[in-house]
Design an enzyme around this catalytic site. Structure first.
Site, mmCIF file in Angstrom:
data_model
loop_
_atom_site.group_PDB
_atom_site.id
_atom_site.type_symbol
_atom_site.label_atom_id
_atom_site.label_comp_id
_atom_site.label_asym_id
_atom_site.label_seq_id
_atom_site.Cartn_x
_atom_site.Cartn_y
_atom_site.Cartn_z
ATOM 1 N N MET A 38 0.837 -1.200 0.000
ATOM 2 C CA MET A 38 0.000 0.000 0.000
ATOM 3 C C MET A 38 0.877 1.257 0.000
ATOM 4 O O MET A 38 0.390 2.362 0.288
ATOM 5 C CB MET A 38 -0.934 -0.004 1.210
ATOM 6 C CG MET A 38 -1.915 -1.181 1.163
ATOM 7 S SD MET A 38 -3.417 -0.909 2.104
ATOM 8 C CE MET A 38 -2.772 -0.650 3.751
ATOM 9 N N HIS A 42 8.918 1.104 3.572
ATOM 10 C CA HIS A 42 9.975 1.113 4.579
ATOM 11 C C HIS A 42 10.866 -0.113 4.371
ATOM 12 O O HIS A 42 10.673 -0.879 3.421
ATOM 13 C CB HIS A 42 9.372 1.172 5.990
ATOM 14 C CG HIS A 42 8.327 0.115 6.250
ATOM 15 N ND1 HIS A 42 8.602 -1.236 6.216
ATOM 16 C CD2 HIS A 42 7.002 0.211 6.532
ATOM 17 C CE1 HIS A 42 7.505 -1.920 6.493
ATOM 18 N NE2 HIS A 42 6.512 -1.065 6.672
ATOM 19 N N HIS A 45 9.316 -3.489 3.572
ATOM 20 C CA HIS A 45 8.935 -3.681 2.169
ATOM 21 C C HIS A 45 10.175 -3.953 1.308
ATOM 22 O O HIS A 45 10.145 -4.795 0.407
ATOM 23 C CB HIS A 45 8.236 -2.431 1.628
ATOM 24 C CG HIS A 45 6.949 -2.078 2.312
ATOM 25 N ND1 HIS A 45 6.816 -0.948 3.085
ATOM 26 C CD2 HIS A 45 5.735 -2.686 2.350
ATOM 27 C CE1 HIS A 45 5.571 -0.872 3.544
ATOM 28 N NE2 HIS A 45 4.899 -1.911 3.128
ATOM 29 N N LYS A 160 4.655 -10.314 9.085
ATOM 30 C CA LYS A 160 4.110 -9.390 10.075
ATOM 31 C C LYS A 160 2.584 -9.425 10.028
ATOM 32 O O LYS A 160 1.920 -9.365 11.046
ATOM 33 C CB LYS A 160 4.603 -7.967 9.790
ATOM 34 C CG LYS A 160 4.427 -7.051 10.952
ATOM 35 C CD LYS A 160 4.191 -5.642 10.492
ATOM 36 C CE LYS A 160 3.004 -5.085 11.194
ATOM 37 N NZ LYS A 160 2.274 -4.134 10.398
ATOM 38 N N GLN A 164 -3.076 -12.420 7.188
ATOM 39 C CA GLN A 164 -3.197 -12.041 5.773
ATOM 40 C C GLN A 164 -2.424 -13.021 4.895
ATOM 41 O O GLN A 164 -2.915 -13.458 3.846
ATOM 42 C CB GLN A 164 -2.650 -10.622 5.589
ATOM 43 C CG GLN A 164 -2.471 -10.220 4.137
ATOM 44 C CD GLN A 164 -2.053 -8.772 3.994
ATOM 45 O OE1 GLN A 164 -2.884 -7.884 4.082
ATOM 46 N NE2 GLN A 164 -0.773 -8.523 3.784
ATOM 47 N N SER A 197 3.978 1.063 8.215
ATOM 48 C CA SER A 197 3.670 2.401 7.692
ATOM 49 C C SER A 197 2.876 3.198 8.720
ATOM 50 O O SER A 197 2.862 4.427 8.686
ATOM 51 C CB SER A 197 2.863 2.292 6.390
ATOM 52 O OG SER A 197 3.544 1.469 5.472
HETATM 53 P P1 AMP Z 1 1.411 -2.966 3.484
HETATM 54 O O1 AMP Z 1 1.991 -1.943 2.581
HETATM 55 O O2 AMP Z 1 1.427 -2.581 4.919
HETATM 56 O O3 AMP Z 1 0.092 -3.480 2.995
HETATM 57 O O4 AMP Z 1 2.388 -4.206 3.415
HETATM 58 C C1 AMP Z 1 2.800 -4.738 2.181
HETATM 59 C C2 AMP Z 1 3.581 -5.987 2.447
HETATM 60 O O5 AMP Z 1 4.708 -5.678 3.264
HETATM 61 C C3 AMP Z 1 2.782 -7.043 3.199
HETATM 62 O O6 AMP Z 1 3.112 -8.323 2.672
HETATM 63 C C4 AMP Z 1 3.273 -6.887 4.608
HETATM 64 O O7 AMP Z 1 3.163 -8.082 5.369
HETATM 65 C C5 AMP Z 1 4.723 -6.540 4.371
HETATM 66 N N1 AMP Z 1 5.310 -5.883 5.537
HETATM 67 C C6 AMP Z 1 4.828 -4.798 6.200
HETATM 68 N N2 AMP Z 1 5.607 -4.510 7.268
HETATM 69 C C7 AMP Z 1 6.590 -5.444 7.289
HETATM 70 C C8 AMP Z 1 7.698 -5.710 8.158
HETATM 71 N N3 AMP Z 1 7.954 -4.959 9.218
HETATM 72 N N4 AMP Z 1 8.494 -6.767 7.861
HETATM 73 C C9 AMP Z 1 8.242 -7.544 6.789
HETATM 74 N N5 AMP Z 1 7.221 -7.355 5.931
HETATM 75 C C10 AMP Z 1 6.401 -6.316 6.182
#
Ligand code: AMP
Length: 300
Positions: A38, A42, A45, A160, A164, A197
């Site tokens: 999304m 960081h 990602h 994390k 999901q 995020s």
């Molecule tokens: P998001 O942008 O939050 O939807 O996350 C996108 C992807 O990044 C998802 O597969 C999350 O599980 C992964 N993700 C988010 N935070 C972390 C983290 N701290 N460590 C590893 N993967 C992450």
């Protein structure tokens, strides 16, 4: 970083252009990896992107989608204030050698007349499914659409978001999608807080309190390592670790790591049980987890 800073990735907004780019890559003998996000990218990602590159090799196509998916947010959630910063995200993608960024509009992913949703059953019901009733249907729907556009590929997700990951792995299997779903360990700050995020919503004082989350998970791992197998005792140490530091507990759960069913107590010796928490700190909802019964390189 696996690769030095180099050319910016191509950025496409149109779903059919994204599909065509993935098709073209495969036609040219390249493997395709997809990292759905999304945005507000960081290091967590970036770790997924590096793994994506590792999986498809230097000649493969690494694609990152950046899309704040409206259907996975409830009406009282943070959809409208979720951070959007595409230019910075593209630069972060460039820093790890991503080839393609897919940043569609909501109208292009949910065109007029759209009426199809993907619903996963029991895996989506407990934990985050209780307080976020539309969340996993939204996640499953958008990820199915991204997989349909990307075609045969490896898709990399973070552990994390443990539930999901389980939901997405199951939908790919149940729908015979030609996608290998890979889950990677959680990337953490030096003090253990899982990168998210949403951490940017935390005030400095709230950020300090948030360290109670990884500390509580570590306490449970320590108790487990000492031989404790009673689920109440393991849940209780987390609950006590969070008390006084968080403003609300959405859930503290111990579940079978594959089916997310409730395990028997005491846990059998070969159990793999995910200890997962969702808490509120100020107005910010944070989640984290660890799997008891397997090493956790990020917490041990
Ligand atoms: P998001 O942008 O939050 O939807 O996350 C996108 C992807 O990044 C998802 O597969 C999350 O599980 C992964 N993700 C988010 N935070 C972390 C983290 N701290 N460590 C590893 N993967 C992450």
């Amino acid at each position: 970083m696996d690769r030095p800073t180099e050319a910016s990735p191509a950025v496409v907004h149109d779903p059919e252009a994204f599909r065509a780019a993935c098709d073209r890559a495969r036609a040219g003998g390249r493997r395709v990896a997809l990292v759905p996000t999304m945005g507000a990218l960081h290091e967590g990602h970036l770790a997924l992107m590096n793994e994506a590159r590792r999986r498809v090799g230097p000649g493969g196509l690494v694609a990152v989608s950046v899309f704040v998916n409206p259907t996975q947010f409830g009406p009282a959630e943070d959809f409208s204030r979720y951070p959007r910063e595409l230019d910075a995200d593209v630069a972060r993608c460039a820093s790890v050698g991503v080839d393609l960024v897919f940043a569609p509009s909501a109208a292009s992913m949910y065109p007029a007349g759209d009426q199809t949703r993907v619903r996963v059953g029991a895996l989506a019901a407990p934990m985050c499914g209780v307080t976020r009733p539309v969340h996993f249907e939204g996640v499953a729907t958008i990820v199915t659409r991204l997989f349909a556009l990307a075609g045969p590929c490896v898709a990399v997700f973070g552990r994390k978001d443990f539930q999901q990951l389980r939901v997405i792995a199951r939908l790919a299997r149940d729908l015979f999608l030609p996608v290998e779903v890979v889950g990677l360990p959680t990337v953490r700050e030096a003090d253990g807080l899982a990168l998210s995020s949403r951490n940017r919503y935390l005030s400095p004082a709230d950020r300090a309190r948030a360290t109670a989350i990884p500390a509580a998970l570590r306490a449970a791992r320590a108790l487990y390592a000492q031989g404790e197998r009673g689920t109440m005792a393991l849940l209780d140490v987390v609950s006590r670790g969070l008390a006084g530091s968080v403003d609300g507990v959405d859930y503290i759960e111990l579940r079978d790591a594959d089916e997310l069913s409730i395990p028997g107590t005491p846990l059998p010796d070969d159990a793999r049980a995910v200890l997962a928490v969702a808490v509120k700190i100020g107005a910010t909802r944070l989640i984290d987890n660890t799997v008891l019964g397997e090493p956790d390189v990020t917490l041990d």
